[in-house]
Design an enzyme around this catalytic site. Structure first.
Site, PDB file in Angstrom:
ATOM      1  N   ASP A   5      -4.268 -10.627  -2.696  1.00  0.00           N
ATOM      2  CA  ASP A   5      -4.545 -10.067  -1.369  1.00  0.00           C
ATOM      3  C   ASP A   5      -6.001  -9.633  -1.381  1.00  0.00           C
ATOM      4  O   ASP A   5      -6.553  -9.369  -2.441  1.00  0.00           O
ATOM      5  CB  ASP A   5      -3.622  -8.860  -1.117  1.00  0.00           C
ATOM      6  N   HIS A  33      -6.912  -6.880  -0.326  1.00  0.00           N
ATOM      7  CA  HIS A  33      -6.823  -5.445  -0.601  1.00  0.00           C
ATOM      8  C   HIS A  33      -5.964  -5.190  -1.840  1.00  0.00           C
ATOM      9  O   HIS A  33      -4.907  -5.804  -2.007  1.00  0.00           O
ATOM     10  CB  HIS A  33      -6.204  -4.706   0.585  1.00  0.00           C
ATOM     11  N   HIS A  67       0.819  -1.229   0.000  1.00  0.00           N
ATOM     12  CA  HIS A  67       0.000   0.000   0.000  1.00  0.00           C
ATOM     13  C   HIS A  67       0.850   1.276   0.000  1.00  0.00           C
ATOM     14  O   HIS A  67       0.310   2.364  -0.220  1.00  0.00           O
ATOM     15  CB  HIS A  67      -0.926   0.027   1.215  1.00  0.00           C
ATOM     16  N   ASP A  95      -4.983 -12.609   3.310  1.00  0.00           N
ATOM     17  CA  ASP A  95      -6.145 -12.127   4.042  1.00  0.00           C
ATOM     18  C   ASP A  95      -7.447 -12.251   3.264  1.00  0.00           C
ATOM     19  O   ASP A  95      -8.494 -11.819   3.750  1.00  0.00           O
ATOM     20  CB  ASP A  95      -5.946 -10.684   4.507  1.00  0.00           C
TER      21      ASP A  95
END
Length: 307
Positions: free
Chosen positions: A164, A166, A127, A246
């Site tokens: 992921d 995200h 990120h 995740d």
């Protein structure tokens, strides 16, 4: 297979006032170690991750941002750098080991004879953008590793595969439009960080997943995005995994319902698409349910080893 790690990575902690029971916690590395310990002892070798230098971060980040983080790193207490991200006195050293381990792993798999490496380090990185921390990430380890290979090792084509829950928005921001890089990312959409659709450039291939997507939907999304055909045509000389676990059905941050075998599948199929002789480095990103994280990392590592 080489396993890169360093004890200081366990000492990084996010500020307790960010929110109670912060999911990006040191025990995540205990889960990784438990997974590694379930492999046959003759299938891996441990390497201590070296420390990156300040200039290494400038491969992917604005020098002013790098300098600000180094200057403000706390010697005591906590420094909040983002809404859910903080630094303690060990964070900068841990980050240096995460980035340094990634670059060292790239060097080793390019030189051989080892062709596979996994970095069990933290903080994660996907990120972090050119000038900003975000989402538990301060520096973008995978982008640093990619541009280390390109600018210092003369590699002409690097594929980054980011799975992921995200979207790896920081990585996409850094590599978008970069001809030597092909960036493939799967993520729940719409969801934090609310990016990825549409992609920023033609070298970015998103595979968005709806809420409650299972393994079948995951496979369909990857195939619809054309990852394997594009990867084969790109002919990467190095494959990098941003390995986030995740999206598992038990993860507290996930709205998708993947299982460990889904992470093994994407690992195997990606390597099959690029060719088994292509060197591979995998970096730990997300994954916050400790038992699910252990099982998922083990599945990923077995798939790396089988390939």
């Amino acid at each position: 297979m080489l396993i890169y790690s360093h004890p200081v990575c366990r000492r990084h902690e996010n500020a307790p006032d960010v929110f109670a029971g912060h999911p990006e916690r040191p025990e995540r590395l205990d889960a990784a170690e438990a997974a590694i310990g379930r492999l046959p002892a003759d299938r891996y070798r441990r390497v201590e991750a070296p420390a990156a230098e300040q200039a290494d971060y400038e491969l992917a980040h604005d020098p002013r941002y790098v300098q600000a983080i180094f200057d403000q790193a706390p010697s005591e207490g906590f420094l909040r750098v983002d809404g859910d991200t903080a630094m303690n006195p060990y964070t900068l050293d841990a980050s240096r080991r995460a980035a340094g381990g990634a670059m060292a792993a790239v060097d080793r798999v390019l030189e051989g004879p080892e062709r596979r490496a996994f970095c069990a380090t933290r903080p994660p990185g996907h990120h972090a953008g050119p000038c900003r921390p975000a989402g538990f990430c301060i520096f973008n380890n995978i982008a640093i590793a990619a541009y280390h290979a390109i600018r210092r090792r003369g590699i002409e084509r690097v594929a980054i595969v980011d799975f992921d829950v995200h979207h790896g928005d920081g990585t996409e921001e850094i590599v978008a439009g970069s001809k030597p890089v092909l960036f493939c990312s799967s993520f729940q959409h719409p969801y934090y960080p609310h990016s990825g659709i549409p992609p920023l450039a033609d070298n970015c291939l998103p595979a968005p997943l709806r809420n409650l997507s299972d393994g079948a939907a995951f496979r369909e999304a990857i195939r619809e995005a054309g990852w394997f055909e594009r990867l084969a045509a790109f002919r990467p000389q190095l494959l990098l995994f941003s390995a986030g676990f995740d999206a598992h059905k038990d993860d507290p941050l996930s709205g998708t319902v993947l299982v460990a075998d889904d992470f093994a599948w994407i690992t195997r199929e990606t390597i099959a698409a690029v060719g088994k002789d292509v060197p591979v480095v995998s970096l730990l990103e997300g994954g916050y349910h400790l038992e699910a994280l252990e099982d998922s990392i083990l599945a990923h590592l077995k798939a790396l080893d089988d390939a």
